[in-house]
Design an enzyme around this catalytic site. Structure first.
Site, PDB file in Angstrom:
ATOM      1  N   TYR A 197      29.194  31.999  50.971  1.00  0.00           N
ATOM      2  CA  TYR A 197      30.436  32.376  51.591  1.00  0.00           C
ATOM      3  C   TYR A 197      30.849  32.028  52.784  1.00  0.00           C
ATOM      4  O   TYR A 197      30.047  32.329  53.848  1.00  0.00           O
ATOM      5  CB  TYR A 197      30.390  33.886  51.546  1.00  0.00           C
ATOM      6  CG  TYR A 197      30.603  34.608  50.211  1.00  0.00           C
ATOM      7  CD1 TYR A 197      30.809  33.892  49.003  1.00  0.00           C
ATOM      8  CD2 TYR A 197      30.231  36.018  50.017  1.00  0.00           C
ATOM      9  CE1 TYR A 197      30.857  34.666  47.748  1.00  0.00           C
ATOM     10  CE2 TYR A 197      30.161  36.538  48.660  1.00  0.00           C
ATOM     11  CZ  TYR A 197      30.378  35.968  47.664  1.00  0.00           C
ATOM     12  OH  TYR A 197      30.595  36.428  46.451  1.00  0.00           O
ATOM     13  N   THR A 209      45.210  38.098  40.748  1.00  0.00           N
ATOM     14  CA  THR A 209      46.284  38.771  40.064  1.00  0.00           C
ATOM     15  C   THR A 209      46.953  39.932  40.856  1.00  0.00           C
ATOM     16  O   THR A 209      46.304  40.340  41.927  1.00  0.00           O
ATOM     17  CB  THR A 209      45.551  39.674  38.576  1.00  0.00           C
ATOM     18  OG1 THR A 209      44.460  40.283  39.114  1.00  0.00           O
ATOM     19  CG2 THR A 209      45.086  38.597  37.710  1.00  0.00           C
ATOM     20  N   PRO A 210      48.321  40.471  40.496  1.00  0.00           N
ATOM     21  CA  PRO A 210      48.704  41.379  41.462  1.00  0.00           C
ATOM     22  C   PRO A 210      47.848  42.565  41.797  1.00  0.00           C
ATOM     23  O   PRO A 210      47.505  43.370  40.693  1.00  0.00           O
ATOM     24  CB  PRO A 210      50.085  41.579  40.878  1.00  0.00           C
ATOM     25  CG  PRO A 210      50.172  40.793  39.791  1.00  0.00           C
ATOM     26  CD  PRO A 210      49.052  40.122  39.420  1.00  0.00           C
ATOM     27  N   LEU A 211      47.831  43.029  43.049  1.00  0.00           N
ATOM     28  CA  LEU A 211      47.354  44.326  43.169  1.00  0.00           C
ATOM     29  C   LEU A 211      47.861  45.509  42.705  1.00  0.00           C
ATOM     30  O   LEU A 211      47.090  46.434  42.251  1.00  0.00           O
ATOM     31  CB  LEU A 211      47.043  44.434  44.895  1.00  0.00           C
ATOM     32  CG  LEU A 211      45.979  45.413  45.581  1.00  0.00           C
ATOM     33  CD1 LEU A 211      45.776  44.945  46.972  1.00  0.00           C
ATOM     34  CD2 LEU A 211      46.491  46.662  45.402  1.00  0.00           C
ATOM     35  N   PRO A 222      37.671  43.471  42.664  1.00  0.00           N
ATOM     36  CA  PRO A 222      38.490  44.881  42.137  1.00  0.00           C
ATOM     37  C   PRO A 222      39.599  45.120  42.438  1.00  0.00           C
ATOM     38  O   PRO A 222      40.198  46.020  41.802  1.00  0.00           O
ATOM     39  CB  PRO A 222      37.281  45.847  43.153  1.00  0.00           C
ATOM     40  CG  PRO A 222      36.944  45.138  44.142  1.00  0.00           C
ATOM     41  CD  PRO A 222      36.636  43.637  43.642  1.00  0.00           C
ATOM     42  N   LEU A 223      40.258  44.457  43.338  1.00  0.00           N
ATOM     43  CA  LEU A 223      41.621  44.659  43.804  1.00  0.00           C
ATOM     44  C   LEU A 223      42.373  43.371  43.396  1.00  0.00           C
ATOM     45  O   LEU A 223      43.565  43.258  43.700  1.00  0.00           O
ATOM     46  CB  LEU A 223      41.661  44.486  45.270  1.00  0.00           C
ATOM     47  CG  LEU A 223      41.040  45.784  45.879  1.00  0.00           C
ATOM     48  CD1 LEU A 223      41.258  45.742  47.361  1.00  0.00           C
ATOM     49  CD2 LEU A 223      41.531  47.350  45.424  1.00  0.00           C
ATOM     50  N   GLY A 224      41.902  42.580  42.149  1.00  0.00           N
ATOM     51  CA  GLY A 224      42.441  41.589  41.807  1.00  0.00           C
ATOM     52  C   GLY A 224      42.100  40.211  42.118  1.00  0.00           C
ATOM     53  O   GLY A 224      42.564  39.079  41.986  1.00  0.00           O
ATOM     54  N   GLY A 225      41.439  40.183  43.206  1.00  0.00           N
ATOM     55  CA  GLY A 225      40.773  38.980  44.150  1.00  0.00           C
ATOM     56  C   GLY A 225      42.175  38.108  44.538  1.00  0.00           C
ATOM     57  O   GLY A 225      41.764  36.893  44.789  1.00  0.00           O
TER      58      GLY A 225
HETATM   59  N1  LIG Z   1      29.924  37.177  41.763  1.00  0.00           N
HETATM   60  C1  LIG Z   1      30.839  36.578  41.931  1.00  0.00           C
HETATM   61  O1  LIG Z   1      31.113  35.531  41.118  1.00  0.00           O
HETATM   62  C2  LIG Z   1      31.770  37.032  42.803  1.00  0.00           C
HETATM   63  C3  LIG Z   1      33.122  36.246  42.809  1.00  0.00           C
HETATM   64  C4  LIG Z   1      34.098  36.732  43.711  1.00  0.00           C
HETATM   65  C5  LIG Z   1      34.041  37.807  44.704  1.00  0.00           C
HETATM   66  N2  LIG Z   1      32.669  38.438  44.594  1.00  0.00           N
HETATM   67  C6  LIG Z   1      32.427  39.492  45.593  1.00  0.00           C
HETATM   68  O2  LIG Z   1      33.324  40.468  45.101  1.00  0.00           O
HETATM   69  C7  LIG Z   1      33.763  41.023  46.368  1.00  0.00           C
HETATM   70  C8  LIG Z   1      35.167  41.584  46.218  1.00  0.00           C
HETATM   71  O3  LIG Z   1      35.948  40.256  45.511  1.00  0.00           O
HETATM   72  P1  LIG Z   1      37.184  39.856  46.534  1.00  0.00           P
HETATM   73  O4  LIG Z   1      37.174  40.006  47.920  1.00  0.00           O
HETATM   74  O5  LIG Z   1      37.202  38.287  45.856  1.00  0.00           O
HETATM   75  O6  LIG Z   1      38.329  40.315  45.937  1.00  0.00           O
HETATM   76  P2  LIG Z   1      39.200  41.774  45.939  1.00  0.00           P
HETATM   77  O7  LIG Z   1      38.313  42.729  46.639  1.00  0.00           O
HETATM   78  O8  LIG Z   1      39.684  42.070  44.425  1.00  0.00           O
HETATM   79  O9  LIG Z   1      40.591  41.639  46.741  1.00  0.00           O
HETATM   80  C9  LIG Z   1      40.230  41.204  48.025  1.00  0.00           C
HETATM   81  C10 LIG Z   1      41.880  40.594  48.298  1.00  0.00           C
HETATM   82  O10 LIG Z   1      42.542  41.586  48.474  1.00  0.00           O
HETATM   83  C11 LIG Z   1      43.173  41.664  49.807  1.00  0.00           C
HETATM   84  N3  LIG Z   1      43.130  43.210  50.219  1.00  0.00           N
HETATM   85  C12 LIG Z   1      42.006  43.888  50.454  1.00  0.00           C
HETATM   86  N4  LIG Z   1      42.246  45.299  50.707  1.00  0.00           N
HETATM   87  C13 LIG Z   1      43.616  45.258  50.416  1.00  0.00           C
HETATM   88  C14 LIG Z   1      44.691  46.256  50.795  1.00  0.00           C
HETATM   89  N5  LIG Z   1      44.024  47.516  51.121  1.00  0.00           N
HETATM   90  N6  LIG Z   1      45.765  46.083  50.596  1.00  0.00           N
HETATM   91  C15 LIG Z   1      46.327  44.819  50.300  1.00  0.00           C
HETATM   92  N7  LIG Z   1      45.403  43.996  50.096  1.00  0.00           N
HETATM   93  C16 LIG Z   1      44.235  43.851  50.207  1.00  0.00           C
HETATM   94  C17 LIG Z   1      42.230  40.804  50.491  1.00  0.00           C
HETATM   95  O11 LIG Z   1      42.914  40.346  51.615  1.00  0.00           O
HETATM   96  P3  LIG Z   1      42.623  40.650  53.339  1.00  0.00           P
HETATM   97  O12 LIG Z   1      41.229  40.140  53.482  1.00  0.00           O
HETATM   98  O13 LIG Z   1      43.952  40.069  53.962  1.00  0.00           O
HETATM   99  O14 LIG Z   1      42.582  42.123  53.402  1.00  0.00           O
HETATM  100  C18 LIG Z   1      42.062  39.665  49.386  1.00  0.00           C
HETATM  101  O15 LIG Z   1      42.893  38.950  49.360  1.00  0.00           O
HETATM  102  C19 LIG Z   1      33.841  39.775  47.448  1.00  0.00           C
HETATM  103  O16 LIG Z   1      34.088  40.151  48.628  1.00  0.00           O
HETATM  104  C20 LIG Z   1      32.518  39.276  46.948  1.00  0.00           C
HETATM  105  O17 LIG Z   1      31.447  39.932  47.571  1.00  0.00           O
HETATM  106  C21 LIG Z   1      31.768  37.967  43.714  1.00  0.00           C
END
Ligand SMILES: NC(=O)c1ccc[n+]([C@@H]2O[C@H](COP(=O)([O-])OP(=O)(O)OC[C@H]3O[C@@H](n4cnc5c(N)ncnc54)[C@H](OP(=O)(O)O)[C@@H]3O)[C@@H](O)[C@H]2O)c1
Length: 280
Positions: A60, A214-216, A208-211
């Site tokens: 990361y 996909t739309p949050l 968990p928030l659609g990454g």
């Molecule tokens: N094992 C695997 O293969 C794998 C793959 C991907 C991710 N992960 C892990 O899973 C964690 C979570 O996944 P993720 O971070 O990719 O995706 P996520 O948690 O689904 O969503 C993060 C996205 O949502 C935005 N966001 C966060 N909080 C928000 C809010 N309150 N309102 C509006 N937008 C918001 C973030 O932008 P901002 O940063 O601008 O807030 C970012 O674009 C990662 O951080 C990582 O540790 C693991």
């Protein structure tokens, strides 16, 4: 009432609402690096607000901004109850984009690199992250998982997990050494959840928030959120927490405002009516 903590591997008590570190270094998969000062502030605030489970990986990062180094800089000396989970498997490529999968013989050096970057003698939880960006399945993970099991025996790792796996790969791993956590994409492999619940294994859905893929927000989420005076992100997190006591939430953000918003979901209680409204 939603139970707020989980006993990881039977010996580490963590808050089920944790933090995903992938967004600290960059907001999107092809975006520029984020300011390290903001990442440091987000990490410190997360821990201040009670987070004691941080999900990270050596791969990361973007440019010189690396999640593990931000974690070490922001949070050392580490609190005794802080659990840092890392992943090995993908080979670090140029500009932080993984370039293929590590061979079994390369895993030790990836674990050692995580130990160095995080400034630790032992990693609390290491997932074998399998495959690329596509869904799980199609290859044996036995040889690679056995290498990590050996590093656990040596004392470099406390607990083992698997990420992006199907049922056959999960079973392969469990036959080699105890598996403490499974981390699959939120929409993938939900079939493994029942098995995790039964065995006391954590299920940690990524994106968990659609990454950002996909739309949050959705119409259903929006309706429940409006009724509760909450945001869509908060409702998603609360629904995830309500879905099973084995589920750990790791929403990712590089924004202080989003962090505060997401962690406030801990106080959000969804009724049966809310949950059925989300199911449609
Ligand atoms: N094992 C695997 O293969 C794998 C793959 C991907 C991710 N992960 C892990 O899973 C964690 C979570 O996944 P993720 O971070 O990719 O995706 P996520 O948690 O689904 O969503 C993060 C996205 O949502 C935005 N966001 C966060 N909080 C928000 C809010 N309150 N309102 C509006 N937008 C918001 C973030 O932008 P901002 O940063 O601008 O807030 C970012 O674009 C990662 O951080 C990582 O540790 C693991």
């Amino acid at each position: 009432m939603t139970i707020k903590t989980f006993s990881l591997g039977g010996d580490l008590t963590i808050h089920r609402l944790g933090f995903g570190a992938m967004r600290l270094a960059t907001g999107t998969f092809d975006g520029p690096p984020r300011a390290p000062e903001t990442g440091l502030a987000v990490l410190r605030r997360a821990v201040e607000l009670g987070v004691n489970h941080i999900d990270t990986a050596g791969f990361y990062g973007r440019g010189t901004v690396r999640a593990n180094e931000l974690i070490r800089t922001a949070l050392t000396p580490y609190r005794d109850d802080l659990v840092i989970a890392t992943k090995v498997g993908p080979l670090p490529g140029p500009n932080g984009v993984p370039s293929g999968q590590a061979a079994p013989g390369q895993l030790r050096s990836l674990v050692e690199a995580d130990l160095r970057a995080l400034g630790l003698d032992r990693l609390d939880l290491v997932y074998l992250r399998v495959g690329g960006m596509t869904g799980p399945g199609g290859e044996s993970i036995a040889e690679r998982f056995a290498v990590l099991a050996g590093l656990r025996e040596e004392g470099l790792i406390r607990h083992l997990g698997v990420s992006n796996v199907d049922a056959a790969q999960f079973a392969e791993a469990r036959a080699i050494a105890p598996v403490t956590a499974v981390q699959n994409q939120h929409t993938d492999g939900i079939g493994l959840l029942a098995e995790c619940e039964e065995a006391g294994i954590a299920y940690v859905p990524y994106f968990p928030l659609g990454g950002g893929i996909t739309p949050l927000d959705t119409e259903r989420l929006g309706k429940v959120a409006a009724r509760l005076g909450a945001t869509a992100a908060q409702v998603r997190i609360a629904a995830l927490m309500a879905s099973s006591p084995a589920v750990l939430a790791i929403p990712g953000t590089g924004s202080l405002d989003h962090l505060e918003e997401n962690l406030a979901a801990n106080e959000l209680v969804l009724s049966e009516e809310d949950l059925s409204g989300l199911r449609g």
